[in-house]
Design a protein around this motif. Structure first.
Motif, PDB file in Angstrom:
ATOM      1  N   GLN A 198      37.051  51.391  30.210  1.00  9.90           N
ATOM      2  CA  GLN A 198      36.315  50.157  30.483  1.00  9.90           C
ATOM      3  C   GLN A 198      37.131  49.328  31.462  1.00  9.90           C
ATOM      4  OE1 GLN A 198      35.555  48.190  26.765  1.00  9.90           O
ATOM      5  NE2 GLN A 198      34.321  49.867  25.948  1.00  9.90           N
ATOM      6  N   LYS A 199      36.456  48.826  32.495  1.00 13.85           N
ATOM      7  CA  LYS A 199      37.131  48.027  33.520  1.00 13.85           C
ATOM      8  C   LYS A 199      36.464  46.663  33.623  1.00 13.85           C
ATOM      9  CE  LYS A 199      37.970  52.245  36.193  1.00 13.85           C
ATOM     10  NZ  LYS A 199      37.646  52.986  37.435  1.00 13.85           N
ATOM     11  N   GLU A 200      37.281  45.649  33.762  1.00 14.97           N
ATOM     12  CA  GLU A 200      36.756  44.277  33.864  1.00 14.97           C
ATOM     13  C   GLU A 200      37.536  43.526  34.941  1.00 14.97           C
ATOM     14  OE1 GLU A 200      36.554  40.140  31.218  1.00 14.97           O
ATOM     15  OE2 GLU A 200      37.440  41.979  30.378  1.00 14.97           O
ATOM     16  N   ARG A 201      36.824  43.052  35.948  1.00  9.54           N
ATOM     17  CA  ARG A 201      37.451  42.233  36.982  1.00  9.54           C
ATOM     18  C   ARG A 201      37.623  40.813  36.467  1.00  9.54           C
ATOM     19  NH1 ARG A 201      39.708  43.213  42.185  1.00  9.54           N
ATOM     20  NH2 ARG A 201      38.929  45.247  42.884  1.00  9.54           N
ATOM     21  N   LEU A 202      38.831  40.279  36.587  1.00  8.74           N
ATOM     22  CA  LEU A 202      39.137  38.924  36.134  1.00  8.74           C
ATOM     23  C   LEU A 202      38.902  37.933  37.273  1.00  8.74           C
ATOM     24  CD1 LEU A 202      42.390  39.754  34.143  1.00  8.74           C
ATOM     25  CD2 LEU A 202      40.042  39.561  33.280  1.00  8.74           C
ATOM     26  N   PRO A 203      38.714  36.647  36.954  1.00 12.84           N
ATOM     27  CA  PRO A 203      38.426  35.641  37.993  1.00 12.84           C
ATOM     28  C   PRO A 203      39.463  35.595  39.106  1.00 12.84           C
ATOM     29  CG  PRO A 203      37.970  34.740  35.826  1.00 12.84           C
ATOM     30  CD  PRO A 203      38.633  36.063  35.607  1.00 12.84           C
ATOM     31  N   ASP A 204      40.726  35.896  38.806  1.00 13.11           N
ATOM     32  CA  ASP A 204      41.771  35.811  39.825  1.00 13.11           C
ATOM     33  C   ASP A 204      41.928  37.118  40.618  1.00 13.11           C
ATOM     34  OD1 ASP A 204      42.840  37.437  37.900  1.00 13.11           O
ATOM     35  OD2 ASP A 204      44.600  36.189  37.471  1.00 13.11           O
ATOM     36  N   GLY A 205      40.997  38.066  40.424  1.00  8.85           N
ATOM     37  CA  GLY A 205      41.047  39.306  41.199  1.00  8.85           C
ATOM     38  C   GLY A 205      41.751  40.452  40.494  1.00  8.85           C
ATOM     39  N   ARG A 206      42.462  40.162  39.399  1.00  9.64           N
ATOM     40  CA  ARG A 206      43.109  41.243  38.653  1.00  9.64           C
ATOM     41  C   ARG A 206      42.061  42.081  37.922  1.00  9.64           C
ATOM     42  NH1 ARG A 206      47.197  38.802  34.640  1.00  9.64           N
ATOM     43  NH2 ARG A 206      45.434  37.368  34.354  1.00  9.64           N
TER      44      ARG A 206
END
Length: 323
Positions: A262-270
């Motif tokens: 599972q992959k999740e992009r965080l608000p800061d781009g991480r």
């Protein structure tokens, strides 16, 4: 290789061949040929026919022979060359030899002009062999394993555990061969155990295929393979979380490392990466390969293990002069 040679003899005969003739051609006993025919009859459409009261002949099913008239399109031929390039690490083994034989056979049906076209196709994909295991010396063992898996035969094998520096003999029920990162692995049940053990084929020092047969255990081998992060699986699964910096997140996004990830992009781009796995000694080095661009967040015990490794590295390089 012996069974493939037997198939080739049968393929060259239109009327069928007797066990005695096949044994003479292959230089083996009639009992050996009979065992091989039993496997081929079940798995490769070899037909047994009675001739008179005693004599039996064997041949290839005519429906299978009809495949000889099948033609290949340009993209299909290109796919064969791609497969050969991808499996170049298997050079010297029966698997690669048979793939080369397919390509050689195709050339035999083509004119010089069309063979020139195949030469052009062969230049589309280039073999790129790096970080591989040389399996050429294991050709006979691989051939025996294929035979044992097909016929469900128990094997006695000698295995060298390189990380322990020990060599032991095991009684094994071989179930599947798996190709992973330019190395070949055997999935087998050892002794009386019903769990799967993963063995590197290049570490098998000796192999004897016995006459004992076995019933496959109630195991989902495909599910076992899918469960692995790399190639090894244990029962001690953990929920893994890794956070990748924005500078490297694109690389994680564009590849699939595990079917259940599972992959999740965080608000800061991480990018937050989650997967459930038992492969601690495969995942920790993978995280380390990204250096400061990746952080192993969980589980805590794995994080502590990685921290200890970092401490050792810090001490090892602490005395180096700075530029």
């Amino acid at each position: 290789m012996r069974q493939w040679a037997l198939l080739r003899l049968l393929a060259d005969s239109t009327s069928g061949l007797a066990v005695r003739h096949l044994a003479e051609q292959l230089g083996v006993s009639k009992a050996t040929v009979a065992r091989d025919l039993a496997t081929l009859e079940r798995d490769f459409a070899v037909v047994e026919e009675s001739v008179g009261a005693q004599k039996k002949l064997f041949r290839i099913d005519q429906k299978i022979r009809a495949l000889e008239a099948v033609t290949f399109g340009v993209t299909e031929l290109l796919a064969l060359y791609a497969a050969e390039a991808a499996l170049v690490a298997l050079a010297g083994t029966p698997i690669h030899a048979d793939l080369r034989a397919v390509l050689h056979k195709l050339r035999g049906f083509l004119s010089p002009r069309h063979n020139g076209g195949l030469d052009a196709m062969a230049r589309v994909f280039s073999p790129h062999l790096r970080d591989h295991v040389n399996l050429a010396a294991q050709d006979e063992i691989i051939d025996q394993l294929v035979d044992a898996i097909a016929r469900r035969r128990v094997c006695d094998l000698e295995y060298h555990a390189a990380w322990k520096g020990t060599t032991r003999r095991h009684r094994a029920r071989p179930l599947r061969l798996v190709w992973h990162r330019s190395a070949l692995y055997l999935l087998a049940c050892l002794g009386e155990h019903t769990r799967l053990t993963t063995l590197a084929v290049h570490r098998v020092r000796d192999l004897d295929v016995t006459s004992d047969t076995f019933t496959p255990p109630a195991l989902d081998v495909d599910a076992h393979v899918a469960k692995a992060f790399g190639i090894f699986v244990s029962d001690a699964e953990e929920d893994i979380e890794i956070v990748f910096d924005a500078d490297i997140a694109w690389r994680i996004d564009e590849r699939v490392f595990h079917p259940t990830e599972q992959k999740e992009r965080l608000p800061d781009g991480r990018l937050r990466y989650r997967v459930r796995s038992s492969a601690q000694w495969e995942i920790i080095p993978w995280v380390q390969s990204f250096g400061a661009l990746a952080e192993l967040v969980a589980p805590p015990a794995w994080r502590e293990c990685l921290r200890g490794t970092v401490e050792v590295l810090r001490e090892r390089y602490a005395g180096l002069p700075t530029a």
